[in-house]
Enzyme design. Structure first.
Site, PDB file in Angstrom:
ATOM      1  N   ASP A  38       7.718   4.055   5.291  1.00 33.22           N
ATOM      2  CA  ASP A  38       7.486   2.617   5.481  1.00 33.22           C
ATOM      3  C   ASP A  38       7.753   1.788   4.220  1.00 33.22           C
ATOM      4  O   ASP A  38       7.271   0.682   4.083  1.00 33.22           O
ATOM      5  CB  ASP A  38       6.049   2.386   5.977  1.00 33.22           C
ATOM      6  CG  ASP A  38       5.030   2.954   5.004  1.00 33.22           C
ATOM      7  OD1 ASP A  38       5.453   3.625   4.033  1.00 33.22           O
ATOM      8  OD2 ASP A  38       3.825   2.733   5.211  1.00 33.22           O
ATOM      9  N   HIS A 242      32.822   7.623 -10.649  1.00 35.89           N
ATOM     10  CA  HIS A 242      31.549   7.035 -10.198  1.00 35.89           C
ATOM     11  C   HIS A 242      30.371   7.965 -10.487  1.00 35.89           C
ATOM     12  O   HIS A 242      29.500   8.175  -9.642  1.00 35.89           O
ATOM     13  CB  HIS A 242      31.623   6.672  -8.707  1.00 35.89           C
ATOM     14  CG  HIS A 242      32.531   5.500  -8.458  1.00 35.89           C
ATOM     15  ND1 HIS A 242      33.116   5.243  -7.240  1.00 35.89           N
ATOM     16  CD2 HIS A 242      32.964   4.518  -9.284  1.00 35.89           C
ATOM     17  CE1 HIS A 242      33.870   4.154  -7.343  1.00 35.89           C
ATOM     18  NE2 HIS A 242      33.794   3.698  -8.571  1.00 35.89           N
ATOM     19  N   ASP A 259      29.257   2.314 -17.882  1.00 44.48           N
ATOM     20  CA  ASP A 259      29.738   1.240 -16.997  1.00 44.48           C
ATOM     21  C   ASP A 259      28.501   0.658 -16.338  1.00 44.48           C
ATOM     22  O   ASP A 259      27.911   1.286 -15.449  1.00 44.48           O
ATOM     23  CB  ASP A 259      30.709   1.837 -15.961  1.00 44.48           C
ATOM     24  CG  ASP A 259      31.341   0.768 -15.068  1.00 44.48           C
ATOM     25  OD1 ASP A 259      30.819  -0.367 -15.016  1.00 44.48           O
ATOM     26  OD2 ASP A 259      32.359   1.089 -14.410  1.00 44.48           O
ATOM     27  N   ASP A 270      30.171  -6.796 -14.950  1.00 48.10           N
ATOM     28  CA  ASP A 270      30.698  -5.437 -14.793  1.00 48.10           C
ATOM     29  C   ASP A 270      31.394  -5.067 -16.104  1.00 48.10           C
ATOM     30  O   ASP A 270      32.517  -5.507 -16.356  1.00 48.10           O
ATOM     31  CB  ASP A 270      31.673  -5.435 -13.607  1.00 48.10           C
ATOM     32  CG  ASP A 270      32.194  -4.039 -13.271  1.00 48.10           C
ATOM     33  OD1 ASP A 270      31.746  -3.069 -13.903  1.00 48.10           O
ATOM     34  OD2 ASP A 270      33.069  -3.953 -12.378  1.00 48.10           O
ATOM     35  N   HIS A 349      43.143   4.701 -11.166  1.00 44.39           N
ATOM     36  CA  HIS A 349      42.639   3.494 -10.489  1.00 44.39           C
ATOM     37  C   HIS A 349      43.447   2.299 -10.952  1.00 44.39           C
ATOM     38  O   HIS A 349      44.251   2.401 -11.877  1.00 44.39           O
ATOM     39  CB  HIS A 349      41.143   3.296 -10.756  1.00 44.39           C
ATOM     40  CG  HIS A 349      40.764   3.199 -12.218  1.00 44.39           C
ATOM     41  ND1 HIS A 349      40.943   2.055 -12.954  1.00 44.39           N
ATOM     42  CD2 HIS A 349      40.216   4.116 -13.073  1.00 44.39           C
ATOM     43  CE1 HIS A 349      40.497   2.260 -14.188  1.00 44.39           C
ATOM     44  NE2 HIS A 349      40.072   3.511 -14.290  1.00 44.39           N
ATOM     45  N   HIS A 353      39.496  -5.798 -10.405  1.00 42.03           N
ATOM     46  CA  HIS A 353      39.114  -6.279  -9.069  1.00 42.03           C
ATOM     47  C   HIS A 353      38.439  -7.625  -9.242  1.00 42.03           C
ATOM     48  O   HIS A 353      37.943  -7.959 -10.327  1.00 42.03           O
ATOM     49  CB  HIS A 353      38.163  -5.276  -8.398  1.00 42.03           C
ATOM     50  CG  HIS A 353      37.003  -4.870  -9.259  1.00 42.03           C
ATOM     51  ND1 HIS A 353      35.861  -5.630  -9.386  1.00 42.03           N
ATOM     52  CD2 HIS A 353      36.804  -3.795 -10.072  1.00 42.03           C
ATOM     53  CE1 HIS A 353      35.016  -5.029 -10.214  1.00 42.03           C
ATOM     54  NE2 HIS A 353      35.574  -3.922 -10.667  1.00 42.03           N
ATOM     55  N   HIS A 360      32.522  -5.699  -6.433  1.00 43.93           N
ATOM     56  CA  HIS A 360      33.905  -5.701  -5.952  1.00 43.93           C
ATOM     57  C   HIS A 360      33.971  -6.887  -5.009  1.00 43.93           C
ATOM     58  O   HIS A 360      33.662  -6.771  -3.826  1.00 43.93           O
ATOM     59  CB  HIS A 360      34.264  -4.389  -5.254  1.00 43.93           C
ATOM     60  CG  HIS A 360      34.235  -3.218  -6.191  1.00 43.93           C
ATOM     61  ND1 HIS A 360      34.165  -1.920  -5.775  1.00 43.93           N
ATOM     62  CD2 HIS A 360      34.260  -3.158  -7.557  1.00 43.93           C
ATOM     63  CE1 HIS A 360      34.153  -1.109  -6.832  1.00 43.93           C
ATOM     64  NE2 HIS A 360      34.210  -1.841  -7.923  1.00 43.93           N
ATOM     65  N   GLU A 386      40.020  -3.375 -16.631  1.00 43.14           N
ATOM     66  CA  GLU A 386      39.359  -2.116 -16.968  1.00 43.14           C
ATOM     67  C   GLU A 386      40.286  -0.903 -16.944  1.00 43.14           C
ATOM     68  O   GLU A 386      40.101   0.017 -16.147  1.00 43.14           O
ATOM     69  CB  GLU A 386      38.192  -1.882 -16.014  1.00 43.14           C
ATOM     70  CG  GLU A 386      38.532  -2.057 -14.531  1.00 43.14           C
ATOM     71  CD  GLU A 386      37.322  -1.798 -13.632  1.00 43.14           C
ATOM     72  OE1 GLU A 386      36.719  -0.723 -13.780  1.00 43.14           O
ATOM     73  OE2 GLU A 386      36.994  -2.652 -12.793  1.00 43.14           O
ATOM     74  N   TYR A 390      41.721   9.351 -18.538  1.00 38.97           N
ATOM     75  CA  TYR A 390      40.734  10.402 -18.284  1.00 38.97           C
ATOM     76  C   TYR A 390      41.438  11.756 -18.358  1.00 38.97           C
ATOM     77  O   TYR A 390      42.356  12.015 -17.582  1.00 38.97           O
ATOM     78  CB  TYR A 390      40.099  10.201 -16.894  1.00 38.97           C
ATOM     79  CG  TYR A 390      39.676   8.764 -16.658  1.00 38.97           C
ATOM     80  CD1 TYR A 390      38.415   8.311 -17.050  1.00 38.97           C
ATOM     81  CD2 TYR A 390      40.562   7.840 -16.065  1.00 38.97           C
ATOM     82  CE1 TYR A 390      38.038   6.983 -16.865  1.00 38.97           C
ATOM     83  CE2 TYR A 390      40.194   6.519 -15.876  1.00 38.97           C
ATOM     84  CZ  TYR A 390      38.935   6.079 -16.265  1.00 38.97           C
ATOM     85  OH  TYR A 390      38.580   4.768 -16.084  1.00 38.97           O
ATOM     86  N   ARG A 408      37.211   4.306 -20.752  1.00 43.87           N
ATOM     87  CA  ARG A 408      37.529   3.070 -20.027  1.00 43.87           C
ATOM     88  C   ARG A 408      36.919   1.928 -20.821  1.00 43.87           C
ATOM     89  O   ARG A 408      35.842   2.084 -21.414  1.00 43.87           O
ATOM     90  CB  ARG A 408      36.949   3.115 -18.597  1.00 43.87           C
ATOM     91  CG  ARG A 408      37.118   1.818 -17.817  1.00 43.87           C
ATOM     92  CD  ARG A 408      36.887   1.961 -16.301  1.00 43.87           C
ATOM     93  NE  ARG A 408      35.515   2.239 -15.939  1.00 43.87           N
ATOM     94  CZ  ARG A 408      35.074   3.405 -15.502  1.00 43.87           C
ATOM     95  NH1 ARG A 408      35.912   4.414 -15.372  1.00 43.87           N
ATOM     96  NH2 ARG A 408      33.803   3.582 -15.187  1.00 43.87           N
ATOM     97  N   GLU A 410      36.119  -2.178 -20.166  1.00 48.53           N
ATOM     98  CA  GLU A 410      36.117  -3.163 -19.067  1.00 48.53           C
ATOM     99  C   GLU A 410      35.435  -4.456 -19.478  1.00 48.53           C
ATOM    100  O   GLU A 410      34.316  -4.451 -20.002  1.00 48.53           O
ATOM    101  CB  GLU A 410      35.371  -2.569 -17.855  1.00 48.53           C
ATOM    102  CG  GLU A 410      35.193  -3.555 -16.706  1.00 48.53           C
ATOM    103  CD  GLU A 410      34.586  -2.920 -15.447  1.00 48.53           C
ATOM    104  OE1 GLU A 410      33.798  -1.959 -15.581  1.00 48.53           O
ATOM    105  OE2 GLU A 410      34.914  -3.387 -14.349  1.00 48.53           O
TER     106      GLU A 410
END
Ligand code: GLY
Ligand code: MN
Ligand code: MN
Length: 440
Positions: A38, A242, A259, A270, A349, A353, A360, A386, A390, A408, A410
């Site tokens: 709940d 991710h 990130d 971001d 990638h 974006h 996004h 970004e 890798y 990365r 960004e």
């Protein structure tokens, strides 16, 4: 009327202006989602409803009927309920929806079955996003069928259901001055949090400890929440795009990629930064980092009004490919590598974006859906930039010394005249600045 209330009104007017004559728009808000038994996940309003109304409560529904003489903006919301309010908190109720949120008419949700079909009756078209709110889809179809069953009595059902999302999203993709102001603040809080992570990081700490530090800073500065699950990936974890487990211990000699961005007053930041856990880049880390940094600079510079959306990606991809060729990590000519997409072992990638209420964010990237037709940048758009490289620990195509490096960088870029505005530049990205900050 406050400035922000004025702005919501303007957005509704703008949407109604685009609707065909004799139509109605129905925009449901978000429902609460159960986390366990709940208890619920923290509630977050549906971005489209929030954009058009600012109404913050679960189960709300906005209705827009251009030209309706008794009022064009109608809200259905939870009724006032003293006992529920003692347990769960304040409810605006229909009266509050009118006095605080500018509704012309407002009703409790329990009256929806009686009132909404009457509002739909006689409208030729219904703007409603089928599939986005499954519980509501069947209700709406039932009402329409009910109206259809009465058509011999001269009551006409709507002939068409049109998705309004494209219209709303195309409004959302261009940010107003007010929105940009809020996004700058989201960027500022998030940048300060990243800076703190650099200052406190040391070998032996756990990734989740940097996450805690960053998210504490978000909350401390009044942010709503992290805009998305924070990623703190050290060593090879940085190569998992991710990665949100954040459970590993951070080792001397490894990089850590963070990130993370906060949501502030409904708008996301971001940011990604990658830095050495011990405060000093190794030669290999430095070599890869400099390529990503240059790729990012080139991409940010390409975020100019009138350029097409693919320019930052295409320009920065060239820098990455040439950099990897220079280190002999890719073989062949730059054109060949790009043509055959053989860089995707290292960079899988796109460079960015849209950013806004959703991390996004809404908005088309292409015109007419045609493959080659990237849209042009316009003033008020916000995009991330970004690029990354890798090199997985199991990438046997490269010498061992390169493996386990994931980088990365960004930032959040507003499209402005005369040039790009980096809203998250307050967190260092130059190697010398990072090393200096981490030593201090
Ligand atoms: N943080 C998600 C992304 O960078 O797209
Ligand atoms: Mn990100
Ligand atoms: Mn991003």
């Amino acid at each position: 009327m406050s400035k922000i209330a004025e702005e919501y009104k303007k957005r509704r007017r703008n949407l109604m202006h685009q609707m065909v004559e004799g139509s109605i728009a129905i925009i449901p808000g978000a429902q609460e989602v159960i986390r366990s038994r709940d208890t619920h996940y923290p509630f977050r309003q549906d971005s489209n409803l929030a954009y058009l109304t600012g109404f913050p409560e679960p189960e709300a529904l906005a209705v827009l009927i251009p030209g309706r003489s008794q009022g064009e903006f109608i809200v259905f919301c939870r009724d006032k309920d003293r006992s529920r309010e003692i347990w769960d908190g304040f409810r605006a109720g229909p009266d509050g929806a009118q006095s605080e949120y500018g509704a012309d008419d407002a009703f409790p949700i329990s009256d929806m079955d009686d009132i909404l079909p009457g509002l739909i009756e006689g409208r030729e078209k219904v703007y409603y996003s089928m599939g986005s709110h499954p519980d509501f889809d069947s209700k709406l179809l039932n009402w329409i069928n009910h109206i259809r069953a009465q058509s011999r009595a001269g009551i006409s059902p709507p002939g068409e259901i049109i998705d309004p999302e494209h219209m709303i999203h195309e409004m959302r993709v261009i940010k107003t001055t007010t929105e940009l102001g809020v996004m700058r603040k989201a960027g500022k809080i998030s940048a300060a949090a990243h800076k703190m992570a650099m200052q406190f990081c040391k070998p032996g700490m756990f990734e989740y400890q940097l996450q805690a530090l960053i998210e504490h800073e978000f909350a401390d500065k009044g942010a709503d929440a992290p805009a998305y699950s924070s990623i703190v990936g050290s060593g090879d974890n940085a190569c998992i795009l991710h990665y949100i487990e954040n459970r590993a211990v951070m080792k001397d000699g490894d990089l850590v990629l963070i990130d993370a961005g906060c949501e502030y007053q409904g708008y996301a930041a971001d940011i990604t930064r990658t830095f050495p856990v011990n405060g000093t880049f190794s030669d290999e880390q430095r070599a890869i980092y400099e390529i990503v940094l240059e790729a990012q600079a080139v991409a940010i510079d390409a975020c100019r009004i009138g350029n097409t959306y693919n320019r930052p990606h295409d320009d920065s991809l060239r820098v990455i490919v040439e950099g990897l060729r220079g280190l002999k990590l890719l073989q062949g000519t730059t054109d060949e590598i790009i043509e055959k997409r053989s860089y995707t072992d290292f960079y899988m990638h796109r460079v960015g974006h849209w950013l806004g209420m959703d991390v996004h964010d809404a908005g088309d990237y292409k015109v007419d859906g045609a493959d080659s037709n990237w849209r042009e940048f316009e003033s008020g758009m916000v995009t991330t930039v970004e690029p990354g490289i890798y090199i997985h620990a199991d990438n046997k195509k490269v010498p061992a010394k390169w493996r386990g490096i994931g980088i990365r960088i960004e930032d959040d870029i507003a499209l402005r005249k005369p040039g790009p505005e980096n809203m998250t530049a307050a967190v260092p990205s130059q190697i010398s600045e990072i090393e200096y900050l981490m030593k201090a």
